[in-house]
Design a protein around this motif. Structure first.
Motif: not given
Length: 144
Positions: A89-110
């Motif tokens: 299980t991978v977790t992280g907070t989107h704080q930098g550009k990823y796959m063309g997406l600007a940072p959202t500040g959202k926490s993700i779990t995959y």
């Protein structure tokens, strides 16, 4: 392959995941150099031109720029012969550009599954299945 070698390979893959979770580029690069064959064959399509261990370093650099707090929690480790499988299980907070997406500040779990083949105590080949759909939905790039 002896039970000792199988146990060593399992521990090596745990060490790799632990290093990635530090977020420290030097620790990650040093660990990759120590536990991964420089010419590792990566069976997962990657959006980079580098090959071998260098490709792994670049992938984790991209991930850590996007998710500085990236953490991999190993849920299961299964090993037989020269292969070790982890279900993570991978977790992280989107704080930098990823796959063309600007940072959202959202926490993700995959979820992800990684299979590693070992030769001479080092990772010689990898295959990974990563739930990119879950990533993109959580980042708002794809409707739920």
């Amino acid at each position: 392959m002896s039970a000792t070698e199988v146990a060593r390979n399992k521990e090596t893959l745990r060490r790799f995941h632990d290093a990635v979770s530090t977020g420290d580029a030097e620790v990650i690069a040093r660990t990759i150099d120590e536990v991964v064959d420089p010419d590792v064959l990566i069976g997962t399509p990657l959006p980079i031109e580098a090959k071998g261990a260098q490709a792994l370093k670049e992938v984790f650099a991209v991930l850590h720029r996007a998710f500085p707090d990236l953490h991999i929690e190993i849920e299961d480790v299964i090993a037989e012969g020269d292969r070790v499988v982890t279900r993570n299980t991978v977790t992280g907070t989107h704080q930098g550009k990823y796959m063309g997406l600007a940072p959202t500040g959202k926490s993700i779990t995959y979820k992800e599954i990684l299979i590693a083949r070992f030769a001479d105590g080092r990772v010689a080949e990898t295959w990974a299945v990563v739930d990119v759909l879950a990533q993109m939905r959580q980042l708002g790039a794809i409707p739920s």
